[in-house]
Design an enzyme around this catalytic site. Structure first.
Site, PDB file in Angstrom:
ATOM      1  N   GLU A 433     -66.331 -20.456  32.183  1.00 27.76           N
ATOM      2  CA  GLU A 433     -65.872 -18.979  31.976  1.00 27.76           C
ATOM      3  C   GLU A 433     -64.458 -19.357  32.718  1.00 27.76           C
ATOM      4  OE1 GLU A 433     -68.931 -17.081  34.438  1.00 27.76           O
ATOM      5  OE2 GLU A 433     -67.963 -14.867  34.412  1.00 27.76           O
ATOM      6  N   ASP A 511     -71.192 -18.506  36.053  1.00 25.69           N
ATOM      7  CA  ASP A 511     -71.497 -17.743  37.178  1.00 25.69           C
ATOM      8  C   ASP A 511     -73.166 -17.964  37.331  1.00 25.69           C
ATOM      9  OD1 ASP A 511     -69.003 -18.424  37.721  1.00 25.69           O
ATOM     10  OD2 ASP A 511     -68.751 -16.148  38.456  1.00 25.69           O
TER      11      ASP A 511
END
Ligand code: 0RA
Length: 646
Positions: A433, A511
């Site tokens: 990400e 995350d």
């Protein structure tokens, strides 16, 4: 020798062969039940329940009760005829003991009928017995209650009478052997999903499941399943969060060449094909002859109808088989006496006689349906024409994906930091990400076998998008080219070709926050809908970054859970301790990211599996669909998995 002595001698003689059989199961349990982990553990329950399902399918049982008991033992009770307890002539022991202790003795008594259910491995209850440190069976029959107990498959005493009763049935309790299984803790939801599935697949059976281990608030879970309309109810359940095009599923039930066939199908306003097929109650993930029979019957019958209706000529569009399956949810369930299972995971039906049987059943019944329901027929044909138009756009986009692959490394996405090793079995790719975490991962990785592809923001929600939109998305095209896979084989235009797959570990790294969880879900939705083969082969993983760094002086501990953090604080004491909460991957430097999340020595990878494809299908349609209330309810119900950020 007295008669009694003779009996006893014979008793022990036949016990020796029994012991050899059971010992074989204990020496190589995985050969019998697949594995000795979570899956194998739950498989034991299915094996016992299958016997009760068989009794129900034979017409003698209407209720099945399953409980997880406080000590993680399992009880299964049915109201069937009860396993016979009379003496077995040759074996000199009761039939019950033979069923419970002799490998593959299960079907010996029911001559004439065949065992239709039966787990993936169909190994029988004696295997469950061999792999249990304790098992008790009670049979209610002839007005009496009979009992026998076992340990590791060995009877502790001959079958005895322990009371009288006015009911009939069989009650089995077993506790899995902790020296065999890596875990002996049962998961209620896993069993619950299977019981629900069995209730839909076998209409008219009352199935109750109960968890006798108290929840945190002291309450107990109990669920009850009963389906009157079988596969029609199943479809309604799966499509609960989709908009159906017809008031009720199209339903086919009958027998062809001695093969019982049941099918339900419904169109909805999405673009996904959701077909689940079963043989003898086993989900055939890899399809097989029953599925291809369904497809050919469906295509031919709908095409004929569309041609005759004149709508096709007006639309001036070429139609292919796929177009008939866009937005289709269908369940195909057949019962086959001697199924041959093939394929990588042994979930592909090979029996050729089934193809024609299903094809002709589908053609005949669907033809009748279309004639009798002109409104629905028109809605379906209109839907198919739309799908054909979209497919032509999709083909162009997909060809771009495939062309990219031909040029091998020259065609790899620019953002990909590839690894050096050429052996896919050794190689891993991280989908990361954000560009900044991607940068850290590129610096922290072991470039010999770890590749990094940073993802920009959120990928397309494929649950809501038409296929050509997905193939047009640059992010998704990058995923295909980086992985080296292509779409479409001569026999199945949507199947994934894995022969050029470049990595055997495909790792999603995001995350540990809400956005990260959302990206995980989008990625998993994409893999589930577009590359299920990748998940089925066990190639897909989620990386698990730590939540905390607990530091005092020169000692530091990474913690993945709240408990670990508490324990670490006790280990080092409160004074002068520094706790850092990692919100994003970007807060770790490349070395930390390597140490905690990428180093095979320390990292915690979670492998993504599909325990139950039909339930997964429904969950994805809900999580990624339009309706908010069911999504909120699901998240609240499963919130224990996500409390950390709350
Ligand atoms: C064979 C014959 C008969 C019953 C069963 C099997 C039977 C097995 C299981 C396993 C779990 N529940 C079961 N219920 C029944 C009965 C034959 C007869 O009564 O004539």
């Amino acid at each position: 020798m007295s008669e009694e002595q003779k009996t006893q001698n014979n008793y022990s003689a036949s016990n020796i062969t029994v012991l050899e059989g059971l010992e074989a199961v204990r020496v190589r349990p995985a050969m019998y039940i697949g594995d000795v982990n979570f899956r194998g553990l739950h498989h034991l329950v299915y094996e016992v329940v299958d016997n009760s399902i068989d009794e129900a399918l034979a017409g003698y049982c209407s209720k099945i009760y399953v409980s997880i008991n406080e000590d993680n033992s399992i009880t299964v009770e049915d109201n069937g005829r009860g396993i016979p307890v009379d003496m077995h002539e040759k074996e000199h022991r009761s039939a019950l003991e033979v069923v419970m202790t002799v490998l593959h003795a299960g079907g010996k008594f029911d001559k004439g009928s065949y065992k239709v259910s039966g787990g993936l491995h169909g190994v029988g209850v004696s295997c469950v017995n061999a792999l249990s440190d304790k098992m008790v069976v009670n049979v209610y029959r002839n007005g009496k209650i009979y009992q026998q107990e076992y340990s590791k498959g060995i009877p502790l005493y001959p079958v005895k009478e322990v009371g009288t009763t006015d009911k009939t049935g069989t009650r089995t309790t077993f506790h899995p052997d902790g020296t065999i299984f890596t875990t002996t803790e049962y998961d209620y939801n896993t069993l619950l999903e299977r019981m629900r599935e069995l209730a839909y697949l076998n209409k008219g059976i009352d199935i109750t499941i109960e968890d006798k281990r108290p929840r945190e608030d002291g309450s107990f879970q109990k669920d009850h399943f009963y389906s009157e309309k079988g596969l029609r109810d199943f479809i309604a359940y799966l499509d609960e969060n989709r908009e159906s095009l017809m008031p009720e599923a199209i339903y086919i039930e009958g027998e062809r060449n001695g093969i019982p066939i049941e099918i339900a199908m419904q169109y909805n306003n999405t673009y996904n094909e959701n077909i689940h097929s079963y043989v003898n109650n086993i989900n055939t993930h890899e399809g097989g002859t029953h599925l291809s029979g369904f497809r050919s019957g469906l295509t031919r019958t709908l095409k004929n109808y569309a041609d005759r209706s004149g709508m096709l000529a007006k639309a001036k569009v070429d139609i292919s088989g796929d177009d008939f399956r866009e937005g289709l949810t269908a369940i195909i369930s057949v019962k086959v006496a001697e199924p041959q299972f093939e394929g990588q995971t042994k979930t592909k039906l090979g029996n050729n006689e089934v193809r024609g049987a299903v094809d002709s059943a589908v053609s005949e019944m669907l033809e009748n349906y279309l004639e009798e329901h002109p409104n629905e027929a028109r809605i379906i044909v209109e839907k198919v024409i739309l799908a054909a138009r979209a497919r032509q756009a999709a083909r162009k986009a997909r060809e771009m994906v495939q062309r990219g692959n031909v040029f091998s490394s020259a065609g790899l996405p620019g953002k990909l930091a590839d690894c050096q090793d050429g052996d896919p079995a050794m190689c891993e790719i991280y989908f990361v990400e954000g560009d900044s975490a991607g940068g850290s991962a590129k610096q922290g990785r072991d470039r010999r076998y770890q590749a990094i592809l940073p993802l920009r923001g959120k990928i397309l929600n494929v649950e809501k998008a038409m296929r050509h939109r997905a193939f047009e998305s640059e992010e998704i095209r990058n995923i295909y080219t980086a992985l080296g896979v292509t779409v479409g084989t001569p026999e199945d235009s949507q199947a994934l070709n894995l022969s050029k797959l470049r990595y055997h570990k495909v790792i999603i790294m995001t995350d540990a926050d809400v956005d990260g969880a959302h990206i995980d879900t989008l990625m998993l939705t994409f893999f589930f809908r577009y590359m299920p083969e990748l998940i089925e082969n066990g190639y897909v993983y989620l990386a698990t970054p730590p939540l905390y760094l607990v530091k005092k002086g020169n000692k530091s501990f990474y913690c993945w859970t709240e408990e670990e953090r508490e324990r670490a604080m006790e280990a080092v004491g409160d004074k002068g301790v520094h706790v850092q909460r990692y919100k994003g991957l970007g807060e770790m430097n490349p070395e930390q990211l390597w140490e905690t999340t990428m180093d095979p020595e320390n990292r915690q990878l979670r492998q993504v599996t599909i325990e139950n494809a039909a339930s997964a299908d429904r969950v994805f349609s809900m999580l990624m669909g339009d309706d908010v209330p069911p999504r909120r309810e699901f998240i609240e119900r499963n919130a224990t998995y996500a409390t950390i950020d709350a």
